[in-house]
Design a protein around this motif. Structure first.
Motif, PDB file in Angstrom:
ATOM      1  N   THR A 225     -12.194  -4.464  10.845  1.00 60.83           N
ATOM      2  CA  THR A 225     -12.183  -3.623  12.040  1.00 60.83           C
ATOM      3  C   THR A 225     -11.178  -4.160  13.045  1.00 60.83           C
ATOM      4  O   THR A 225     -11.131  -5.359  13.315  1.00 60.83           O
ATOM      5  CB  THR A 225     -13.574  -3.588  12.709  1.00 60.83           C
ATOM      6  OG1 THR A 225     -14.551  -3.187  11.752  1.00 60.83           O
ATOM      7  CG2 THR A 225     -13.590  -2.603  13.878  1.00 60.83           C
ATOM      8  N   SER A 226     -10.369  -3.264  13.600  1.00 60.99           N
ATOM      9  CA  SER A 226      -9.422  -3.657  14.644  1.00 60.99           C
ATOM     10  C   SER A 226      -9.283  -2.513  15.639  1.00 60.99           C
ATOM     11  O   SER A 226      -9.423  -1.341  15.276  1.00 60.99           O
ATOM     12  CB  SER A 226      -8.061  -4.034  14.064  1.00 60.99           C
ATOM     13  OG  SER A 226      -7.482  -2.929  13.397  1.00 60.99           O
ATOM     14  N   THR A 227      -9.019  -2.875  16.877  1.00 60.51           N
ATOM     15  CA  THR A 227      -8.863  -1.882  17.947  1.00 60.51           C
ATOM     16  C   THR A 227      -7.576  -2.180  18.694  1.00 60.51           C
ATOM     17  O   THR A 227      -7.374  -3.304  19.164  1.00 60.51           O
ATOM     18  CB  THR A 227     -10.051  -1.931  18.926  1.00 60.51           C
ATOM     19  OG1 THR A 227     -11.268  -1.757  18.205  1.00 60.51           O
ATOM     20  CG2 THR A 227      -9.922  -0.833  19.975  1.00 60.51           C
ATOM     21  N   ASP A 228      -6.719  -1.183  18.808  1.00 57.69           N
ATOM     22  CA  ASP A 228      -5.444  -1.362  19.494  1.00 57.69           C
ATOM     23  C   ASP A 228      -5.542  -0.963  20.963  1.00 57.69           C
ATOM     24  O   ASP A 228      -6.297  -0.064  21.333  1.00 57.69           O
ATOM     25  CB  ASP A 228      -4.355  -0.532  18.819  1.00 57.69           C
ATOM     26  CG  ASP A 228      -3.981  -1.066  17.450  1.00 57.69           C
ATOM     27  OD1 ASP A 228      -4.149  -2.281  17.231  1.00 57.69           O
ATOM     28  OD2 ASP A 228      -3.517  -0.277  16.605  1.00 57.69           O
ATOM     29  N   SER A 229      -4.758  -1.656  21.784  1.00 58.15           N
ATOM     30  CA  SER A 229      -4.675  -1.347  23.206  1.00 58.15           C
ATOM     31  C   SER A 229      -3.255  -1.652  23.676  1.00 58.15           C
ATOM     32  O   SER A 229      -2.455  -2.208  22.929  1.00 58.15           O
ATOM     33  CB  SER A 229      -5.696  -2.159  24.011  1.00 58.15           C
ATOM     34  OG  SER A 229      -5.483  -3.554  23.831  1.00 58.15           O
TER      35      SER A 229
ATOM     36  N   ARG B 189      -4.070  -6.160  20.042  1.00 56.83           N
ATOM     37  CA  ARG B 189      -5.100  -5.761  19.079  1.00 56.83           C
ATOM     38  C   ARG B 189      -6.294  -6.699  19.175  1.00 56.83           C
ATOM     39  O   ARG B 189      -6.134  -7.918  19.287  1.00 56.83           O
ATOM     40  CB  ARG B 189      -4.515  -5.761  17.661  1.00 56.83           C
ATOM     41  CG  ARG B 189      -5.511  -5.413  16.568  1.00 56.83           C
ATOM     42  CD  ARG B 189      -4.799  -5.180  15.244  1.00 56.83           C
ATOM     43  NE  ARG B 189      -3.990  -3.960  15.299  1.00 56.83           N
ATOM     44  CZ  ARG B 189      -3.154  -3.593  14.329  1.00 56.83           C
ATOM     45  NH1 ARG B 189      -2.999  -4.347  13.261  1.00 56.83           N
ATOM     46  NH2 ARG B 189      -2.464  -2.473  14.431  1.00 56.83           N
TER      47      ARG B 189
END
Length: 363
Positions: free
Chosen positions: A181-185, A194
């Motif tokens: 799981t990864s979330t970009d910003s 990330r």
């Protein structure tokens, strides 16, 4: 320390300036931004082909055999043109890989992007005490925990992750494709960050012990300071050019005493940021105590660059808030890299701790 670059260093500076200056112009950056691109692929390839990415890696690892000083000079050039490439992160990770004798360092010199994943909270100091847990040994090692604000992760093939095992701290190599799981910003300057969630994710042990992590954190800090020196220089150059051309009351505004004094103060800040960053790099290359030097450089970087970019915005007046004009990029990058360094308060605390840790000798 001789602040004048050697012949080899000047050649490196000239080459980096030519490549980055040609490909990271305001028009090029505007085109990338409008297309939604956060990584300058063509520039990165040119830097790799010119051996500027691997120049600070040992020759045995496919690098140029130069040191942190030379890498810091290239980082300055990257900052001066606010080029969207993960140069600082990749060089720091590559040097850690080479120090550990890992073959991946040779691929980093060839352009493979490996970036450190060290931060876990809003306070940069938390990276010295990672909460990510490593379990198992050798090829059966897995990592569990969260790393936040990983710079350069959008193009990374692997992460260099700090973690805590039963026998102490260590660095582990994690395949980016294996992260569940990864979330970009986006950062202040629009560049990608990330957050990666590790859940029993395989990780290859790279180097064990506090020294490996401390060395990576130190070199990352020094390179970021050099990058800030470039950002400050770029902002000052824009401001000086504007003040020579912009006229009020029939004279260039640069001839007004208040404006001239503001730019003179900025010139001092730029050179002090550069000098302290290069001193920290030089002491590191010469295996001299460099913790104080790096903390001092970081403090100058955090405080000095803000004075410079605020002055640049101020002397530009209304032009400075126009997104079609390039000065806003320096303001945003300055704030972003300051946050990467932890901010002036964190750097001042680290400097105080470094000074307190050294025994006082009298006579």
């Amino acid at each position: 320390m001789d602040l004048q670059p050697s012949d080899d260093q000047q050649a490196i500076l000239d080459l980096a300036t030519q490549i980055v200056g040609d490909l990271s112009t305001p028009d090029d950056l505007r085109t990338l931004e409008r297309a939604g691109h956060t990584h300058h692929t063509e520039l990165w390839r040119e830097l790799v082909d010119a051996d500027l990415v691997g120049l600070a890696l040992p020759e045995a690892s496919g690098g140029g055999g130069f040191g942190l000083c030379e890498a810091a000079m290239v980082a300055e050039v990257v900052g001066a043109h606010v080029a969207p490439v993960p140069y600082v992160e990749v060089v720091a990770a590559g040097r850690s890989l080479a120090m550990a004798g890992d073959d991946l360092a040779r691929q980093v010199a060839g352009g493979v992007v490996v970036v450190p994943a060290l931060r876990e909270g809003p306070d940069a100091s938390e990276t010295t005490s990672p909460g990510v847990v490593a379990r198992g040994t050798g090829g059966d090692t897995t990592l569990t925990g969260t790393k936040r604000l990983v710079a350069g992760a959008s193009t990374a093939s692997a992460y260099l992750v700090s973690a805590r095992a039963d026998d102490g701290l260590g660095l582990y190599l994690v395949d980016a494709a294996a992260v569940p799981t990864s979330t970009d910003s986006s950062g202040m300057a629009g560049q990608p960050y990330r957050t990666i969630e590790l859940d029993a994710t395989p990780g290859r042990p790279l180097a064990a012990g506090d020294d490996a992590l401390a060395s990576l954190l130190h070199e990352l800090r020094v390179l970021r300071c050099a990058h800030v020196a470039g950002v400050a220089q770029g902002a000052l150059t824009l401001a000086a050019e504007h003040c020579k051309e912009r006229e009020q009351f029939g004279s260039p505004i640069g001839t007004f005493q208040a404006v001239a004094h503001r730019l003179a103060d900025s010139w001092l800040d730029v050179n002090l940021i550069r000098a302290t960053a290069r001193q920290a790099a030089w002491r590191t290359d010469n295996e001299l105590p460099a913790t104080q030097a790096a903390a001092s450089a970081a403090l100058w970087a955090c405080e000095g660059v803000q004075r410079v970019v605020h002055a640049a915005q101020h002397v530009h007046g209304g032009v400075g808030v126009d997104l079609d004009y390039p000065v806003h990029r320096y303001f945003r990058w300055a704030k972003d890299v300051e946050l990467q360094l932890g901010g002036a308060s964190v750097c001042l605390r680290d400097l105080g701790a470094a000074i307190a840790a050294e025994p006082l000798t009298i006579g």
